[in-house]
Design a protein around this motif. Structure first.
Motif, mmCIF file in Angstrom:
data_model
loop_
_atom_site.group_PDB
_atom_site.id
_atom_site.type_symbol
_atom_site.label_atom_id
_atom_site.label_comp_id
_atom_site.label_asym_id
_atom_site.label_seq_id
_atom_site.Cartn_x
_atom_site.Cartn_y
_atom_site.Cartn_z
ATOM 1 N N ALA A 158 -8.759 10.370 51.107
ATOM 2 C CA ALA A 158 -7.673 11.338 50.926
ATOM 3 C C ALA A 158 -8.191 12.642 50.326
ATOM 4 O O ALA A 158 -7.763 13.732 50.721
ATOM 5 C CB ALA A 158 -6.583 10.739 50.044
ATOM 6 N N VAL A 159 -9.116 12.552 49.388
ATOM 7 C CA VAL A 159 -9.684 13.757 48.784
ATOM 8 C C VAL A 159 -10.453 14.566 49.822
ATOM 9 O O VAL A 159 -10.383 15.805 49.850
ATOM 10 C CB VAL A 159 -10.579 13.380 47.593
ATOM 11 N N SER A 160 -11.177 13.892 50.713
ATOM 12 C CA SER A 160 -11.902 14.612 51.766
ATOM 13 C C SER A 160 -10.937 15.308 52.718
ATOM 14 O O SER A 160 -11.231 16.395 53.234
ATOM 15 C CB SER A 160 -12.807 13.645 52.531
ATOM 16 N N ILE A 161 -9.766 14.710 52.953
ATOM 17 C CA ILE A 161 -8.751 15.354 53.789
ATOM 18 C C ILE A 161 -8.222 16.608 53.102
ATOM 19 O O ILE A 161 -8.015 17.651 53.741
ATOM 20 C CB ILE A 161 -7.612 14.367 54.097
ATOM 21 N N LEU A 162 -8.025 16.538 51.795
ATOM 22 C CA LEU A 162 -7.573 17.714 51.055
ATOM 23 C C LEU A 162 -8.597 18.839 51.129
ATOM 24 O O LEU A 162 -8.241 20.014 51.262
ATOM 25 C CB LEU A 162 -7.310 17.345 49.595
ATOM 26 N N GLN A 163 -9.859 18.492 51.055
ATOM 27 C CA GLN A 163 -10.904 19.511 51.105
ATOM 28 C C GLN A 163 -10.992 20.180 52.471
ATOM 29 O O GLN A 163 -11.433 21.324 52.577
ATOM 30 C CB GLN A 163 -12.251 18.883 50.737
ATOM 31 N N ALA A 164 -10.564 19.481 53.530
ATOM 32 C CA ALA A 164 -10.625 20.039 54.883
ATOM 33 C C ALA A 164 -9.309 20.680 55.315
ATOM 34 O O ALA A 164 -9.173 21.078 56.470
ATOM 35 C CB ALA A 164 -11.008 18.940 55.878
#
Length: 353
Positions: free
Chosen positions: A244-250
């Motif tokens: 989920a954090v990687s989705i936020l970063q993208a």
């Protein structure tokens, strides 16, 4: 006379044209290319052997590259991780939260929260108007909780609860036989099909609980408790939080000229206008959800169903699936199917139109 015939007189403009054509051919810009010669490559298509040097970069391209390289997505702040799911909204503040199940919650202004799962299920909570919308990951199930009523669509069936201020709630079901309907004070169940209106036997699901959570997590049918998230069907763990954090970063963000905020998060587009209207779309808006805190309006649109509700001047609850319809304005309740209509009038009496 013979000498005169041997003389050839050319027009001056012809000589000029021929000379200019010869110059074009010699420079490679004319039509005098031989068949055996190689065709010059188009300069509009970039290749590794292009005539344009790799070191030559226009200022426009450089600005785009620098902007995309240094730009960061301004998600609602603060961004926090929580050990528990977010059920209540007491003490509402803005921000972004990631739950142990990998659910991303955006708390937007005007007390509207948008939840997105890793598999792109969507749930919107309009706390100001008491509205909740939900769509599961595949799009085959959707739900609407509204002060005027509740709608639960699963596959080819749609179940409806229309809330009446005097307590005589209305119920309807759209399914392959037609549209069934009844009310709390009516002992009979009616069916509107291609033959008209007649009595039948049917049952209706209990939509009194928050069944939107079951739609969002794709695990609970209506009537079951939606708060038990420890069952094996719902995964959780740190790996989901990391994803989920990687989705936020993208994520992507931009603001239009009218001041509308726009996000693209996990291939889901979210927008909110300055007055609070929120639109969420998926699959090129094949699935869309919308709600507004100003007039208490909401809508859910998918290939399976379209429904709307509003608390404004045109207070209503409307559901459409194919040729089947249901409309409720707080006083009259009408269902339509195959050219036939029936329902309950202002006096709570059955009326066949």
């Amino acid at each position: 006379m013979d000498k005169a015939r041997e003389k050839v007189f050319r027009r001056k403009d012809s000589v000029t044209n021929i000379n200019s054509d010869c110059q074009n051919i010699s420079s490679g810009g004319g039509m005098g290319r031989e068949k055996g010669s190689a065709r010059p490559r188009s300069r509009s298509v970039y290749t590794t052997n292009s005539f344009v040097s790799d070191d030559v970069v226009s200022s426009r391209d450089l600005a785009k590259y620098e902007g995309s390289h240094h730009w960061t997505c301004p998600l609602p702040k603060p961004i926090t991780l929580t050990k528990d799911e977010i059920w209540g909204d007491e003490g509402y503040i803005g921000g972004t939260t990631v739950t142990p199940h990998g659910v991303i919650s955006l708390r937007l202004h005007n007390r509207i929260r948008v939840d997105i799962s890793l598999d792109r299920a969507i749930r919107i909570v309009n706390m100001k108007s008491g509205i909740i919308l939900a769509l599961n990951s595949s799009g085959s199930t959707s739900a609407l909780i509204h002060p005027n009523g509740r709608v639960y669509q699963y596959g080819s069936r749609v179940e409806i609860l229309a809330i009446e201020s005097q307590g005589n709630n209305k119920y309807a079901k759209m399914w392959y036989k037609g549209v069934s309907f009844t009310s709390d004070q009516c002992a009979l169940v009616y069916l509107v099909d291609s033959a008209g209106t007649r009595t039948t036997t049917d049952t209706f699901s209990d939509l009194s609980s928050d069944f939107t959570l079951g739609v969002f997590y794709n695990t609970f049918p209506p009537g079951d408790s939606p708060y038990n998230l420890d069952m094996p069907g719902i995964p959780h763990g740190t790996h989901l939080v990391d994803e989920a954090v990687s989705i936020l970063q993208a994520a992507n963000f931009w603001v239009t000229e009218d001041g509308t905020d726009n996000w693209i998060l996990n291939s889901v587009r979210i927008s909110q206008t300055s007055d609070g209207l929120v639109r969420v779309g998926r699959n090129s808006n094949k699935f869309s959800l919308r709600t507004s805190p100003t007039n208490g309006s909401a809508s859910v649109s998918s290939p399976y169903m379209h429904c709307t509700g509003s608390l404004g001047l045109t207070r209503h609850l409307f559901v459409r699936r194919g040729e089947r319809r249901m409309h409720y304005d707080g006083a009259t309740f009408i269902v339509r199917n195959a050219g036939h209509s029936a329902g309950f009038d202002e006096k709570q009496q059955l009326k066949v139109y």
